[in-house]
Motif scaffolding. Structure first.
Motif, PDB file in Angstrom:
ATOM      1  N   ILE A  15     -17.324  58.025  29.897  1.00 32.78           N
ATOM      2  CA  ILE A  15     -16.228  57.808  30.852  1.00 32.78           C
ATOM      3  C   ILE A  15     -15.341  59.049  30.909  1.00 32.78           C
ATOM      4  CG2 ILE A  15     -14.145  56.453  31.343  1.00 32.78           C
ATOM      5  CD1 ILE A  15     -15.556  54.039  30.020  1.00 32.78           C
ATOM      6  N   ASP A  16     -15.053  59.491  32.133  1.00 33.92           N
ATOM      7  CA  ASP A  16     -14.111  60.589  32.334  1.00 33.92           C
ATOM      8  C   ASP A  16     -12.741  59.941  32.545  1.00 33.92           C
ATOM      9  OD1 ASP A  16     -12.486  62.570  33.252  1.00 33.92           O
ATOM     10  OD2 ASP A  16     -13.905  63.391  34.714  1.00 33.92           O
ATOM     11  N   TRP A  17     -11.910  59.953  31.475  1.00 33.53           N
ATOM     12  CA  TRP A  17     -10.639  59.217  31.524  1.00 33.53           C
ATOM     13  C   TRP A  17      -9.693  59.777  32.574  1.00 33.53           C
ATOM     14  CZ3 TRP A  17     -10.930  54.641  29.536  1.00 33.53           C
ATOM     15  CH2 TRP A  17     -11.896  54.417  28.545  1.00 33.53           C
ATOM     16  N   ALA A  18      -9.830  61.069  32.883  1.00 32.43           N
ATOM     17  CA  ALA A  18      -8.968  61.671  33.920  1.00 32.43           C
ATOM     18  C   ALA A  18      -9.217  60.993  35.270  1.00 32.43           C
ATOM     19  CB  ALA A  18      -9.247  63.168  34.014  1.00 32.43           C
ATOM     20  N   GLU A  19     -10.474  60.558  35.484  1.00 26.12           N
ATOM     21  CA  GLU A  19     -10.813  59.883  36.758  1.00 26.12           C
ATOM     22  C   GLU A  19     -10.100  58.537  36.897  1.00 26.12           C
ATOM     23  OE1 GLU A  19     -15.054  59.539  37.082  1.00 26.12           O
ATOM     24  OE2 GLU A  19     -15.258  61.469  38.071  1.00 26.12           O
TER      25      GLU A  19
END
Length: 318
Positions: free
Chosen positions: A258-262
């Protein structure tokens, strides 16, 4: 002293999601074959398109190979859920191998339809994605040149077929329901006499998962689809969510990806899983979300599935 309060996150969990009956059966086939014959049991191609599933079966003694020539004559081999060309079991028989066919019964149904149309002298148009194992398996049921692949609505206009009056179509089981409907409409418009399946070939699980993701995508700021990049049904879920107005829809293999910034600024998150993604991966993502957010979970149920498929006779206890 407690740290800063976690942001709130409302999770919409699509149901149905994850394993379908065909995937369940395919995994069980490998597990039962390992019990019956002992390790190693060879599997031609990924049994289902999910790295986590493949690795857990490898840990139990399954060996995944690309082709039959990598399997010793004296060890059993399982064919994947996507189906195989006829040449593959024929070669296994020629070598007197023990083989177990884990082809999903709904894919086998498409194979039988294609054979029936061929027997009736019809040229077959297969709606599907080039190079996908299911498409290779379906085309491999019939002699070369008797099946033409159709990938898009645009393809329909330029199709060259032997006789426009004697055509039939079948479809890959894991396509986008809406895209396929568009291709079928274009085929019927260009070839009014074309015959097709009485009921849609797209499998119940693909249809149900797409219907569920449509509902959550309309309410979510972002959607996570758990699945593999080579899983057709998982990729379609991402597309369907985007079409429903949720552009922040992404495929993730598991929580670590998971790309948390997204997810910055997301208050409502939709989660679903492709038909070959196990529920344990959904649990993993929810656990990871709870580390970062105050999570509330709402399960959005659009259908209840109770389909099961029997295991092949060869695996029955003796």
């Amino acid at each position: 002293m407690s740290g800063p309060a976690k942001p709130s996150l409302h999770v919409l969990l699509a149901a149905p999601r994850g394993f379908c009956a065909g995937v369940d059966r395919a995994i069980q086939i490998v597990e039962v074959a390992l019990e019956k014959y002992g390790a190693p049991v060879y599997v031609r191609h990924e049994i289902v398109h999910n790295k986590f599933v493949v690795q857990s079966l490898e840990a139990k003694g399954a060996i995944f190979v690309k082709e039959l020539d990598q399997v010793p004559d004296d060890r059993p081999v399982v064919f994947s859920a996507h189906g195989v060309p006829k040449a593959v079991p024929a070669e296994a028989q020629r070598r007197n191998m023990i083989y177990v066919d884990a082809t999903c019964p709904l894919v086998s149904k498409v194979h039988r339809e294609a054979e029936r149309h061929h027997k009736d002298g019809q040229h077959i148009l297969l709606i599907g994605h080039a190079g996908h194992p299911e498409v290779i398996g379906t085309m491999g049921q019939l002699p070369p040149g008797t099946v033409t692949l159709v990938e898009t609505v645009e393809d329909v206009a330029t199709l060259e077929v032997p006789a426009t009056e004697n055509l039939a179509f079948v479809t890959q089981t894991t396509l986008s329901v809406d895209d396929t409907a568009g291709i079928v409409d274009a085929l019927r418009e260009r070839f009014p006499a074309i015959s097709g399946p009485k009921r849609e070939d797209i499998c119940y699980a693909t249809t149900n998962r797409q219907a569920a993701v449509k509902v959550i995508a309309q309410r979510a700021d972002a959607v996570l689809v758990l699945g593999a990049p080579n899983s057709s049904n998982s990729m379609r879920l991402v597309e369907v969510a985007k079409v429903q107005g949720c552009p922040r829809s992404v495929l993730v293999q598991r929580a670590a990806n998971i790309d948390w910034a997204e997810l910055e600024g997301v208050a409502t998150l939709g989660i679903t899983a492709g038909a070959s993604a196990p529920e344990v991966l959904v649990d993993e993502v929810l656990a990871e979300l709870r580390q970062r957010y105050e999570v509330t979970v709402e399960e959005v149920v659009t259908a209840v599935e109770d389909v099961t498929f029997k295991l092949p006779r060869i695996l029955a206890a003796e």
